[in-house]
Design a protein around this motif. Structure first.
Motif, PDB file in Angstrom:
ATOM      1  N   TRP A 145       0.815  -1.196   0.000  1.00 18.61           N
ATOM      2  CA  TRP A 145       0.000   0.000   0.000  1.00 18.61           C
ATOM      3  C   TRP A 145       0.860   1.263   0.000  1.00 18.61           C
ATOM      4  O   TRP A 145       2.002   1.257   0.431  1.00 18.61           O
ATOM      5  N   LYS A 146       0.264   2.342  -0.501  1.00 18.74           N
ATOM      6  CA  LYS A 146       0.956   3.627  -0.577  1.00 18.74           C
ATOM      7  C   LYS A 146       0.425   4.634   0.434  1.00 18.74           C
ATOM      8  O   LYS A 146       1.000   5.704   0.613  1.00 18.74           O
ATOM      9  N   SER A 147      -0.670   4.295   1.111  1.00 22.76           N
ATOM     10  CA  SER A 147      -1.267   5.193   2.085  1.00 22.76           C
ATOM     11  C   SER A 147      -1.955   4.373   3.169  1.00 22.76           C
ATOM     12  O   SER A 147      -2.442   3.271   2.908  1.00 22.76           O
ATOM     13  N   LYS A 148      -1.995   4.886   4.359  1.00 25.52           N
ATOM     14  CA  LYS A 148      -2.676   4.186   5.452  1.00 25.52           C
ATOM     15  C   LYS A 148      -4.164   4.038   5.170  1.00 25.52           C
ATOM     16  O   LYS A 148      -4.818   3.111   5.666  1.00 25.52           O
ATOM     17  N   ASP A 149      -4.721   4.947   4.356  1.00 33.12           N
ATOM     18  CA  ASP A 149      -6.151   4.891   4.038  1.00 33.12           C
ATOM     19  C   ASP A 149      -6.498   3.679   3.179  1.00 33.12           C
ATOM     20  O   ASP A 149      -7.672   3.319   3.058  1.00 33.12           O
ATOM     21  N   GLU A 150      -5.504   3.050   2.564  1.00 34.15           N
ATOM     22  CA  GLU A 150      -5.744   1.877   1.721  1.00 34.15           C
ATOM     23  C   GLU A 150      -5.837   0.583   2.539  1.00 34.15           C
ATOM     24  O   GLU A 150      -6.216  -0.458   2.000  1.00 34.15           O
ATOM     25  N   LEU A 151      -5.486   0.645   3.814  1.00 32.03           N
ATOM     26  CA  LEU A 151      -5.537  -0.558   4.633  1.00 32.03           C
ATOM     27  C   LEU A 151      -6.967  -1.094   4.711  1.00 32.03           C
ATOM     28  O   LEU A 151      -7.917  -0.351   4.997  1.00 32.03           O
ATOM     29  N   GLN A 174      -2.055   4.744  17.198  1.00 32.88           N
ATOM     30  CA  GLN A 174      -3.103   5.549  17.832  1.00 32.88           C
ATOM     31  C   GLN A 174      -3.035   6.992  17.346  1.00 32.88           C
ATOM     32  O   GLN A 174      -4.070   7.619  17.068  1.00 32.88           O
ATOM     33  N   GLU A 175      -1.817   7.532  17.226  1.00 35.33           N
ATOM     34  CA  GLU A 175      -1.655   8.907  16.739  1.00 35.33           C
ATOM     35  C   GLU A 175      -2.206   9.070  15.331  1.00 35.33           C
ATOM     36  O   GLU A 175      -2.659  10.154  14.952  1.00 35.33           O
ATOM     37  N   GLN A 176      -2.178   7.981  14.559  1.00 33.61           N
ATOM     38  CA  GLN A 176      -2.680   8.017  13.179  1.00 33.61           C
ATOM     39  C   GLN A 176      -4.174   7.728  13.100  1.00 33.61           C
ATOM     40  O   GLN A 176      -4.753   7.666  12.003  1.00 33.61           O
ATOM     41  N   GLY A 177      -4.827   7.534  14.253  1.00 33.66           N
ATOM     42  CA  GLY A 177      -6.275   7.310  14.289  1.00 33.66           C
ATOM     43  C   GLY A 177      -6.706   5.898  13.911  1.00 33.66           C
ATOM     44  O   GLY A 177      -7.897   5.666  13.668  1.00 33.66           O
ATOM     45  N   LEU A 178      -5.774   4.953  13.881  1.00 33.87           N
ATOM     46  CA  LEU A 178      -6.110   3.588  13.463  1.00 33.87           C
ATOM     47  C   LEU A 178      -6.599   2.730  14.628  1.00 33.87           C
ATOM     48  O   LEU A 178      -7.367   1.784  14.423  1.00 33.87           O
ATOM     49  N   ILE A 179      -6.175   3.041  15.835  1.00 37.22           N
ATOM     50  CA  ILE A 179      -6.616   2.317  17.028  1.00 37.22           C
ATOM     51  C   ILE A 179      -6.716   3.302  18.188  1.00 37.22           C
ATOM     52  O   ILE A 179      -6.298   4.459  18.063  1.00 37.22           O
ATOM     53  N   ASP A 220       0.389  -6.703   5.547  1.00 41.02           N
ATOM     54  CA  ASP A 220      -0.089  -5.475   4.903  1.00 41.02           C
ATOM     55  C   ASP A 220       0.823  -4.305   5.238  1.00 41.02           C
ATOM     56  O   ASP A 220       0.817  -3.286   4.540  1.00 41.02           O
ATOM     57  N   GLY A 221       1.574  -4.473   6.261  1.00 40.92           N
ATOM     58  CA  GLY A 221       2.530  -3.443   6.655  1.00 40.92           C
ATOM     59  C   GLY A 221       3.126  -3.780   8.005  1.00 40.92           C
ATOM     60  O   GLY A 221       2.663  -4.710   8.684  1.00 40.92           O
TER      61      GLY A 221
END
Length: 293
Positions: A145-151, A174-179, A220-221
């Motif tokens: 992936w090229k962006s976290k939004d693609e996860l 967490q800082e990236q808003g994923l958890i 995935d990363g």
């Protein structure tokens, strides 16, 4: 003049002659003594100049990149100060703290304070931190992936399995808003069990940090330490996101408690925190390594 007068005059002249001779003799002796002292001092200084300065060997255990490379850069400067810097690289970085404890090395340079805090009590390490040198911003890397939004939902994410770096990785997510992690975490320790919100139902694969680059094709990363990224020849600029410059995870020189006051250690600290070293780090590593001084 009477014979008696001549006798008195003769006695006076003889006395003066003896006195003058005595003064001349004392002055000559003083000059001779002074010359001898000057000659002895000159010989002592000459002998001291001829003796080579005593060189001290300082053994530092280090991770290969960037730690050992930074140490190699300052070797000539320390050499000028009579310190022979010997860089020791072990196959297993986990042995650098035991090696320091067992007096096999004088210091090590591979860890940050949260990691040291997470292991020192259990292992019985009585260490002190001498100097903060640099931060290696941990980052998220992906071959897919090229962006976290693609996860996608259920994406597999690799994270380091040692306590401090696992906390660090989860905090970054967490800082990236994923958890979202539970409130009240007061130490540098956290696991996926501390996640209270996981909107994308991310699946976490806990693994040794050094194995994560090889595992990327199956994930995935992964969140990977920068020194591991550099050793794996991955471009640190390829991170989808990374820690900011305010990271508390500065890599430090660690010594046995009390040794931080040794003259050689103070000279090592000073040599590692100069403008020349700062420029070397910035020029060589770019965003991958950030000076912490």
């Amino acid at each position: 003049m009477s014979k008696k007068g001549l006798g008195v005059l003769f006695s006076v002249l003889v006395g003066v002659s003896v006195l003058v001779a005595g003064c001349g003799s004392g002055n000559q002796a003083a000059q001779t003594n002074q010359a001898a002292q000057t000659n002895q001092a000159a010989q002592t200084n000459q002998a001291s100049a001829a003796e080579p300065k005593k060189e001290v060997t300082l053994k530092i255990g280090a991770a290969p990149v960037p730690h050992a490379e930074i140490l190699e850069f300052i070797k000539p400067k320390l050499k000028e100060q009579g310190i022979n810097l010997e860089v020791v690289i072990l196959d297993d970085e986990g042995q650098l703290n035991p090696a320091l404890k067992d007096n096999q090395i004088d210091a090590n340079f591979f860890q940050h304070v949260p990691y040291l805090d997470s292991v020192k009590t259990e292992k019985g390490f009585d260490f002190a931190v001498a100097a903060k040198v640099h931060v290696e911003p941990i980052g998220f890397y992906s071959d897919k992936w090229k962006s976290k939004d693609e996860l996608k939902e259920g994406a597999k994410i690799g994270i380091p399995n040692n306590p401090s770096n696992e906390f660090r990785a989860l905090t970054l997510l967490q800082e990236q808003g994923l958890i979202k992690l539970r409130d009240g975490l007061t130490t540098y320790e956290a696991t996926p069990k501390d996640i209270v919100e996981n909107p994308k139902k991310l699946e976490f694969v806990e693994a040794e940090a050094a194995t994560l680059p090889r595992a990327l094709p199956d994930l995935d990363g992964a969140i990977i330490n920068t020194n591991v990224v550099l050793e794996a020849k991955i471009d640190p600029n390829s991170a989808l996101f990374r820690e900011g410059g305010n990271s508390p995870y500065a890599n430090v020189i660690t010594v046995r408690k009390g040794d931080e006051n040794r003259d050689e250690i103070k000279k090592l600290d000073a040599a590692l925190t100069t403008p020349e070293v700062k420029k070397f780090i910035e020029d060589k590593y770019g965003v991958a390594v950030v000076p912490a001084f």
